[in-house]
Structure formats: C-alpha cells, structure tokens
Design an enzyme around this catalytic site. Structure first.
Site, mmCIF file in Angstrom:
data_model
loop_
_atom_site.group_PDB
_atom_site.id
_atom_site.type_symbol
_atom_site.label_atom_id
_atom_site.label_comp_id
_atom_site.label_asym_id
_atom_site.label_seq_id
_atom_site.Cartn_x
_atom_site.Cartn_y
_atom_site.Cartn_z
ATOM 1 N N GLU A 158 -0.406 2.661 -0.078
ATOM 2 C CA GLU A 158 -1.094 3.634 0.766
ATOM 3 C C GLU A 158 -1.460 4.857 -0.049
ATOM 4 O OE1 GLU A 158 0.074 6.389 4.612
ATOM 5 O OE2 GLU A 158 0.738 4.313 4.592
ATOM 6 N N ARG A 179 -5.575 3.157 7.661
ATOM 7 C CA ARG A 179 -5.439 4.002 6.467
ATOM 8 C C ARG A 179 -6.660 3.870 5.574
ATOM 9 N NH1 ARG A 179 -2.581 4.735 9.794
ATOM 10 N NH2 ARG A 179 -0.322 4.897 9.867
ATOM 11 N N SER A 218 5.118 7.544 3.029
ATOM 12 C CA SER A 218 5.017 6.078 2.941
ATOM 13 C C SER A 218 4.188 5.681 1.728
ATOM 14 C CB SER A 218 4.375 5.515 4.213
ATOM 15 O OG SER A 218 5.150 5.841 5.349
#
Length: 337
Positions: A333, A162, A237
């Site tokens: 995230e 990520r 998320s």
C-alpha cells in the site's frame, strides 16, 4: 522562495528514513507553487505531502516540493449537507477533528489516519468501512507542465481500493492543492459494524452514538493496535488487504477455515493481510532496526536507524513467505521510492 540543497528528509516521512533531497522547497502559497514550477521546467519534480505513505530507499535526485498549503472553508451549505474545502497541506486527522467539532459527518471512521489532505485522494484512503471516495466532491490540481489549474470531480478520479487516477494516468503530472468534501449536517449515516467499533461503543455504554463517539472509538482502537510514528517510525498499513475471486476463496478457506474475511460484490473476498502475515510467523519479529509491530502485523516499523532498503527487504521476505504459504500475493500500500 528558499530552495535548500542536500536536505535531509528524515523529518518529512513517517518512517523516519534519513534520505536526502538534492533540492528542497516548502510551498505555502499557490502563487509560489506556480512560480517554482514555471522557473524549474528542466528540473525533475518530486511532490511531497505528509510523507505518511512513503518508503524512501534512496536519495531523491530532484527538486522536492513539500506542499504546505493551509486553510479550511465552507463552499456550499444547506440544512442537511455542507461542502467543505481543505487545502492540501492540512493535517488529515486535524481536519477530521475540525469537521466533528462542527458536526459535519462522513469522515469520523477515518480518524487518526496519518498524512495530509492533499494526498488522501491519491490513495483513496479508507478505514472501518469508509473510503475517501464516499465523501469526495472534487479536488483542484496544478499542472506541473504548464501551471494551469484543473478540477477533478469524483467521476474523473477512477477511485478503487487504495487507488485513483493520480497513481496511474496522471501520476507525476499534477500537484493537488485542495480537496472538497460533501458531508452531512444532520441525520448522519453512522457506520459502526466494521471492525471493533460496535464493541468499543458497547464497552463505553453508548447506545445512540454521535459522530464524535464513533471517532473516539476509532481513535481508541487504532491507538491500541498502531504505533505512533513520532515514537516508532512507520507508515501505517504497509500492504493492501488482498482481494481474491470466489474460486480462489473456496480453495483458500478449505485449507484455512478460521480466517476472517469480508464478502465483496461480484463474488470476491477481502482477506486481512495482517492475518496472513501473523500466520506466516512475522508478527512482533525484529530484524536489526526494522521489524513487524507486536500489536499489528500489517505495520512494518523503523526502531531507530533502519534504512529504507532494510525495510523493503523485510517487506519482500514477507511477500515471498505469504505467497509460498497461502498462494496469495501481498501488494504494498506504501509507495516505495
């Protein structure tokens, strides 16, 4: 090009936060993008894509450029592979479906991820054992400073979990305008062992799955766990799955023997953040107009009128509780502004 003042961004972020942009413009051509950058050199620029990986905790005192560039085309093709270029404003899931319809394989596991194509490399989006970097060929970006076009190849992007160069060294310096993907045309390398894909295929009595079968399995799994942002504000998320060392893992699993985990290279382990949050007691809990989704503890939600600060305070409470209970830090995230 029309530049609006004091524009609400509620419809431009999937959390549905009603923050305001001091100035706002939706960009539909590369020439208009270059022109607006050239004529606003003294103005702070905030680049906005699909707004799916964003938590706004305040108004944006800048010129917000909504990148709405459209188009998909084939750049190169052989009997076995194809390079497809998609403009930054294309909806990611619709692009995935376009590729599946044409039997271009490689991104079927990334079905139903919210957001646009242009922001996908920034986050190195991933799901069910596949990451964007696995199919990334290159991307084109415009320099905010001098409006020149630069091509970033895979080796330039420093892709990580990520993460990418666009979140670090070049953050705030470029606007991604298009992305090229190298996809398969036949002999697709299906990845069905991650998560519940294989189980879903078995339930559907599919023995020799196609990329469409895998995509539909992923969509079914995601729909069963994740709320639709059009119905409940969320950004998917909220936290990254933490990666810990072998030494940390041995200590952790001795106290938590039932934890699911994924062994990674270099003696590291990925622990599901959703499991940690659920065991910390937050799954399904509501706090005013914000809360943790009942089906997936990794998803923080806006039930209607939550502010970005209220969601961020909940996120920080979850971080502190998980840190205290498991000695593991959860890194967001989502980009918190």
């Amino acid at each position: 090009m029309k530049i609006e003042e004091n524009k609400s961004l509620k419809n431009y972020n999937t959390f549905g936060i009603d923050a305001k942009a001091k100035l706002f413009a939706s960009v539909t051509t590369i020439d208009s993008l270059k022109n607006i950058l050239k004529t606003n050199t003294e103005t702070d620029i905030f680049v906005l894509g699909g707004g799916s990986n964003l938590l706004l905790t305040k108004d944006i005192n800048a010129l917000v450029l909504h990148i709405n560039l459209k188009g998909i085309k084939i750049i190169e093709e052989t009997d076995e592979a194809v390079i497809v270029e998609a403009m930054a404003g294309e909806n990611w899931h619709e692009f995935v479906l376009h590729c599946i319809e044409n039997d271009y394989g490689g991104i079927e596991n990334l079905s139903l991820i919210p957001g646009n194509v242009g922001t996908a490399p920034i986050q190195n989006i991933g799901a069910y054992g596949v990451e964007l970097k696995d199919v990334f060929e290159s991307c084109k970006a415009i320099s905010i400073n001098n409006q020149t076009t630069k091509t970033f190849r895979k080796e330039d992007c420093n892709f990580g979990y990520r993460n990418s160069i666009f979140k670090n060294e070049t953050k705030g310096k470029y606007v991604i305008i298009s992305v090229r993907f190298r996809l398969t045309k036949n002999k697709h390398l299906l990845k069905t062992s991650y998560g519940a894909i294989a189980k879903k295929l078995e339930e559907n009595h599919i023995v020799n799955p196609t990329i469409k079968d895998v995509s539909e399995a992923v969509i079914a799994i995601r729909n069963s766990k994740l709320p639709n942002p059009e119905e409940i504000g969320n950004s998917g998320s909220f936290f990254k799955n933490p990666i810990i060392s072998g030494k940390e893992f041995n200590r952790f699993i001795a106290k938590n023997p039932t934890v699911p985990f994924y062994k990674l290279p270099e003696n590291t382990y990925k622990i599901p953040a959703g499991w940690l949050i659920e065991k910390a007691g937050f799954k399904g809990k509501r706090f005013g107009d914000t809360g943790v989704h009942k089906n997936q503890a990794l998803v923080l939600v806006n039930y209607g009128n939550a502010t970005g600060n209220e969601i961020w305070e909940l996120a920080k409470t979850i971080q502190k509780t998980v840190q205290s209970k498991f000695d593991i830090f959860l890194e967001p995230e989502v980009n918190v502004i």
